[in-house]
Design a protein around this motif. Structure first.
Motif, PDB file in Angstrom:
ATOM      1  N   ASN A  59      49.427 -55.921  41.557  1.00 31.26           N
ATOM      2  CA  ASN A  59      48.702 -56.988  42.248  1.00 31.26           C
ATOM      3  C   ASN A  59      47.386 -57.304  41.546  1.00 31.26           C
ATOM      4  OD1 ASN A  59      50.669 -57.303  44.195  1.00 31.26           O
ATOM      5  ND2 ASN A  59      49.728 -55.813  45.579  1.00 31.26           N
ATOM      6  N   TYR A  60      46.681 -56.283  41.068  1.00 37.50           N
ATOM      7  CA  TYR A  60      45.427 -56.497  40.355  1.00 37.50           C
ATOM      8  C   TYR A  60      45.660 -57.285  39.070  1.00 37.50           C
ATOM      9  CZ  TYR A  60      41.256 -55.570  37.626  1.00 37.50           C
ATOM     10  OH  TYR A  60      40.150 -55.705  36.852  1.00 37.50           O
ATOM     11  N   LYS A  61      46.692 -56.927  38.320  1.00 31.43           N
ATOM     12  CA  LYS A  61      47.001 -57.653  37.090  1.00 31.43           C
ATOM     13  C   LYS A  61      47.382 -59.097  37.385  1.00 31.43           C
ATOM     14  CE  LYS A  61      50.177 -55.117  35.248  1.00 31.43           C
ATOM     15  NZ  LYS A  61      51.135 -54.462  34.347  1.00 31.43           N
ATOM     16  N   ARG A  62      48.149 -59.309  38.441  1.00 27.90           N
ATOM     17  CA  ARG A  62      48.579 -60.654  38.812  1.00 27.90           C
ATOM     18  C   ARG A  62      47.384 -61.529  39.177  1.00 27.90           C
ATOM     19  NH1 ARG A  62      52.417 -59.399  42.551  1.00 27.90           N
ATOM     20  NH2 ARG A  62      53.874 -59.089  40.851  1.00 27.90           N
ATOM     21  N   THR A  63      46.450 -61.008  39.978  1.00 26.84           N
ATOM     22  CA  THR A  63      45.281 -61.801  40.359  1.00 26.84           C
ATOM     23  C   THR A  63      44.365 -62.031  39.163  1.00 26.84           C
ATOM     24  OG1 THR A  63      44.119 -59.812  41.093  1.00 26.84           O
ATOM     25  CG2 THR A  63      45.302 -61.069  42.762  1.00 26.84           C
ATOM     26  N   LEU A  65      45.322 -62.339  35.997  1.00 22.51           N
ATOM     27  CA  LEU A  65      45.940 -63.377  35.183  1.00 22.51           C
ATOM     28  C   LEU A  65      45.822 -64.749  35.840  1.00 22.51           C
ATOM     29  CD1 LEU A  65      49.114 -61.584  33.846  1.00 22.51           C
ATOM     30  CD2 LEU A  65      47.119 -62.291  32.548  1.00 22.51           C
ATOM     31  N   LYS A  66      45.898 -64.813  37.158  1.00 22.37           N
ATOM     32  CA  LYS A  66      45.718 -66.091  37.852  1.00 22.37           C
ATOM     33  C   LYS A  66      44.312 -66.623  37.646  1.00 22.37           C
ATOM     34  CE  LYS A  66      49.174 -65.631  41.495  1.00 22.37           C
ATOM     35  NZ  LYS A  66      49.375 -65.483  42.953  1.00 22.37           N
ATOM     36  N   LYS A  67      43.310 -65.729  37.685  1.00 21.69           N
ATOM     37  CA  LYS A  67      41.927 -66.151  37.473  1.00 21.69           C
ATOM     38  C   LYS A  67      41.718 -66.645  36.040  1.00 21.69           C
ATOM     39  CE  LYS A  67      39.724 -63.103  40.816  1.00 21.69           C
ATOM     40  NZ  LYS A  67      38.820 -61.950  40.979  1.00 21.69           N
ATOM     41  N   PHE A  69      44.033 -67.884  33.843  1.00 19.95           N
ATOM     42  CA  PHE A  69      44.792 -69.066  33.460  1.00 19.95           C
ATOM     43  C   PHE A  69      44.650 -70.241  34.432  1.00 19.95           C
ATOM     44  CE2 PHE A  69      47.204 -65.756  31.141  1.00 19.95           C
ATOM     45  CZ  PHE A  69      46.910 -66.235  29.866  1.00 19.95           C
ATOM     46  N   ARG A  70      43.867 -70.078  35.474  1.00 23.31           N
ATOM     47  CA  ARG A  70      43.649 -71.175  36.394  1.00 23.31           C
ATOM     48  C   ARG A  70      42.616 -72.132  35.793  1.00 23.31           C
ATOM     49  NH1 ARG A  70      41.241 -69.804  42.056  1.00 23.31           N
ATOM     50  NH2 ARG A  70      41.939 -67.839  41.192  1.00 23.31           N
ATOM     51  N   LYS A  71      42.886 -73.418  35.894  1.00 18.80           N
ATOM     52  CA  LYS A  71      41.935 -74.400  35.340  1.00 18.80           C
ATOM     53  C   LYS A  71      41.601 -75.444  36.350  1.00 18.80           C
ATOM     54  CE  LYS A  71      43.130 -73.733  30.588  1.00 18.80           C
ATOM     55  NZ  LYS A  71      43.375 -74.302  29.333  1.00 18.80           N
TER      56      LYS A  71
END
Length: 71
Positions: A59-63, A65-67, A69-71
């Motif tokens: 879950n930590y890695k997923r969040t 990566l979302k932070k 790659f989010r634009k």
């Protein structure tokens, strides 16, 4: 016999690439060093994941990566 998890499979694949490359001298030394390090760390992570719950890490890695790659 239990099925190998993804971490172990990828780690063994990377270490296999390193073994073949070191025998036939296919890759530069820096890339071989990266293969050794990545392969061993993935194998150790896979061994740890066999006996422990790593859902918090996933879950930590997923969040993270979302932070990134989010634009």
């Amino acid at each position: 016999m239990r099925k190998l998890n993804n971490y172990l499979c990828v780690g063994l694949l990377i270490n296999g690439i390193w073994l073949i490359s070191s025998h036939f001298n296919l890759l530069p030394d820096f890339i071989e060093g990266l293969c050794v390090g990545a392969g061993l760390s993935l194998i150790l992570m896979g061994l740890y994941a066999e006996n422990h719950d790593i859902s918090k890490l996933k879950n930590y890695k997923r969040t993270l990566l979302k932070k990134v790659f989010r634009k």
